[in-house]
Design a protein around this motif. Sequence first.
Motif, PDB file in Angstrom:
ATOM      1  N   ASN A  82       6.795  -2.841   1.498  1.00 43.94           N
ATOM      2  CA  ASN A  82       5.376  -3.197   1.583  1.00 43.94           C
ATOM      3  C   ASN A  82       5.174  -4.707   1.744  1.00 43.94           C
ATOM      4  N   ASP A 114       3.423  -2.054   9.152  1.00 38.63           N
ATOM      5  CA  ASP A 114       3.130  -2.127   7.721  1.00 38.63           C
ATOM      6  C   ASP A 114       1.837  -2.911   7.528  1.00 38.63           C
ATOM      7  N   THR A 115       0.766  -2.224   7.131  1.00 39.82           N
ATOM      8  CA  THR A 115      -0.520  -2.871   6.893  1.00 39.82           C
ATOM      9  C   THR A 115      -0.960  -2.636   5.454  1.00 39.82           C
ATOM     10  N   THR A 116      -1.804  -3.523   4.963  1.00 41.45           N
ATOM     11  CA  THR A 116      -2.284  -3.364   3.588  1.00 41.45           C
ATOM     12  C   THR A 116      -3.124  -2.099   3.443  1.00 41.45           C
ATOM     13  N   ASP A 124       4.211   3.923   1.314  1.00 39.92           N
ATOM     14  CA  ASP A 124       5.139   2.805   1.155  1.00 39.92           C
ATOM     15  C   ASP A 124       5.947   2.624   2.433  1.00 39.92           C
ATOM     16  N   THR A 177       1.243  -7.951   5.563  1.00 40.80           N
ATOM     17  CA  THR A 177       0.036  -8.617   5.055  1.00 40.80           C
ATOM     18  C   THR A 177      -1.148  -8.458   5.986  1.00 40.80           C
ATOM     19  N   GLN A 200      -0.711   0.696   3.014  1.00 35.98           N
ATOM     20  CA  GLN A 200      -0.010   0.582   1.728  1.00 35.98           C
ATOM     21  C   GLN A 200      -0.787   1.209   0.569  1.00 35.98           C
ATOM     22  N   ALA A 201      -2.089   1.391   0.742  1.00 31.73           N
ATOM     23  CA  ALA A 201      -2.888   1.999  -0.320  1.00 31.73           C
ATOM     24  C   ALA A 201      -2.433   3.425  -0.621  1.00 31.73           C
TER      25      ALA A 201
END
Length: 306
Positions: free
Chosen positions: A302, A132-134, A141, A305, A137-138
Amino acid sequence: MLSMKKRSTRKAIILGAAFAIASTVLAGCATGAGDKAADKAPSKTADSTLAAMLPADIREAGVLKVGTEAFYPPFEYLDADNTTVVGLDMALFNAIGAELGLKVKVTNMAFDGLLPALDAKRIDVVVAAMTDTTARQAKYDFVDYFLTGQGIVVPAGNPKNVKTVEDMCGLKVAALEGSTQVSLLEKFNTEECSGNPITVTALATDADAMLQVHSGRADASFSQDAVARYNAQAEGGKGKFEIGNDQPLLPVLMGPMFGKDDAELRDTVQATVEKLIANGTYQSILDEHDLGSGAVTDVTVNGGTL
């Protein structure tokens, strides 16, 4: 940190592929031409409350379509029949399917084909040890149901004494193409290794990365810690490799990926995992795969970080 149970038949298949014994299997994974599907029917009475949360089309069809890349043990890999996908992720999703009264249909494809398949609605969810990376996440989910660190696989004896991120500076390091590990290596080149960058080789499968180390074309491979330890201890790799780092590096959250327009399915899976944690099924599955140390208590959406 993690000890791996000996599953001799399965490990022979995985590490045999890593050392080019089964080159046709690797070729099929890299091109997507060898895609296979494994269906798992629910074996218990569904939880009607959870099932009612499902999107209507999935509930009516009775099938959850899962996409994976089955060359990443212990999270997903091929069983002795060279067709059925097994591993931690598959065990968790079989339990999720049983709670929801769904048959879980697993399609094995090339790693770089997973997100296009999700975008095109050919699958409902990507289940492939995805960090799970930012950045991800764009567009997508995550339901974060596991915590994993990173591991450095080196030749036996660790001839270049690689133990930390800084020790990889100036070396040749292989990793899975499109993976978080490639992104991390590139990040290291702008920070810790800016004056002496890593030569990063991105490859179609984790098995290919192991081949690079085995042949001497790479000094190390970089992957999720559990995967690194599995590969180093499995029959095909035992005595040839070791883990450079004493403790897992840079722990991150991982879990299944959903399209942004699939909030109903995402929330249903989150609620189902929460039930599996509460009734002990989740921990039992992790322990069965020797991955209990990666358990989470809070199932976030999400939460990554990185």
